[in-house]
Design a protein around this motif. Sequence first.
Motif: not given
Length: 634
Positions: A254-256, A261-262, A267-270, A293-299
């Motif tokens: 998620v972090e990587r 993307l940023c 524009e993305a946040v974890p 905004l894009v969110v990169v996330a676990t479930i």
Amino acid sequence: MLQESAEGAGGAPESDALRVLRRVFGYDAFRGRQGEVIEHVTRGGDAVVLMPTGGGKSLCYQIPSLVRSGTGVVISPLIALMQDQVDALRALGVRAGFINSTLDFEERRVMEAEFLAGELDLLYLAPERLRLEATTALLERGKISLFAIDEAHCVAQWGHDFRPDYLSLSLLRERWPDVPRVALTATATRATHREITERLGLTEARDFVASFDRPNIQYRIVPKRDPKKQLLRFLKDEHEGDAGIVYCLSRNSVERTAEFLCRNGVEAVPYHAGLDAGTRAAHQSRFLREEGLVVVATIAFGMGIDKPDVRFVAHLDLPKSVEGYYQETGRAGRDGLPSTAWLAYGLQDVVQQRKLIEGGEGDAAFQRRARAHLDAMLSLCETVSCRRGQLLAYFGQAPEEGAAETACGNCDTCLTPPESWDGTVPAQKVLSTVVRLKNERGQKFGSGQIVDILLGRRSAKVIQFDHDALKVFGIGSELGEAEWRGVVRQLLAQDLLEIEGEHGTLVLTEASADVLRGEREVHMRKDPAPVAKPSGSATGGRSGRAKAAPVDLPEEAQPVFEALRAWRGEQAREQGVPAYVVFHDATLREIATQHPSTLGELGSIGGVGEKKLATYGEGILTVLSGEPTPPEPE
């Protein structure tokens, strides 16, 4: 309470419900089975409602709560989202509130007093609060119109979102036997459906099962090569400037991915459980309130998210089950506009998921169910038939009447049909290599060693174990590395290979012998070459223009739509609420197309109820007239 008499209709509950729908929510008719559910619950009946995300489940308890006498109590696991849910209802003129751990003593005291005084139409509670005697004592002192159990699949112990606190909700029937209950979910197989009815004591309830089909979502599964770069290309080509969710299996991934993307202009946040609560809340709030905004996330992220303009959901890792995949992808396109469910999938995903199951702490029964869930997901990934048809079949449903039985026209296998090829000989070569490796010094090896041997590569590990002396060394020159990895992946999916041990060792299954003896043919999917998407396609192609208007909006209405979006953004920022609380994109699109010139004409637009007309009507007409909005008095 918003109960009204039904003039000329003998006070029929359905007439009251329709009047509330029109006056509060701004719509003239119910969709699908909404009307049936609402009439049944309003009359005091229990119900189990299975309806897809975006199908209007919330109205199935909100309108009966407004029509019946008392307060509708909504059980929801989504503490972090209760404030937004309540804000959205209050914007409609509904008296809504919540009680959860985010309130201080005085705020909770005020909310309890409003409930006891009958001044709330809807009260949201987390399921764990019902374990507190103080909460049940409070509810017994007030007047309750109904209980709504949202995300009811959380009661299923073998499900993908099990919440132990949901098991205690059977007490609702015991302590309030005369109060109707409605359990709702967007994700349930027939087995989960049975578990919901049994564990919640709803075996006598009426079932309402709507079609799970989401025709506005295009399902696409691509071979995983360089997933982050594939994702970036997908976003840049098709969804630039759009809001979306990217799911990854691990926190590190998620972090990587968010950082990648940023760095590349997205524009993305974890979002994951390893972040502190304040950061998670801030990122979730930004996603709900900002556009694009894009969110990169676990479930851990997404259940209950009401944001209607999520244009894509992407997976960089294989979901554990079809239920999880369906629910996660269902967060796209709640407004009914074209959206994309995109998944990058490869051999390592299969190996990793099988290792997680084998190395997990569950008992044998749990592992069997987990393997069955994964096998169904693999089948969806490897199918050569319509993905939508297979997805619906998993939930025990067929395509909508009148639709083609074998092709939906809006998934990758329908748009670019893959070839099926006879992979029996390559399968035999892989299985023979596994047999020989098992016999060599008792060692077992994973997929990488198999591929190196078949391709005749003298890697350090091949040389170390003298595997270049095996008869199978170099016999696989007819396929490339990616193709051999695909063969191994599909053998795993067809239960002709399995994973053993924490190192992901490949071993034969009982069915492998039939292939080796030539008694069983193995047919495999050949993934089609990637095809460039035309600009403006149904998947949201944008021709490089960020935040373009919906593709079906008339050209002359696009500037008006953008002006309305800008106005909506200002209103949302001033009030500190998500933009969709003011109006959905679908409503703004209709306003831009119809271009009403009076409050009466504006009030006929879908989604413009009385409260919103009074609050925003003049401002919208000013935008439509092209006049500048007058400044606020100092």
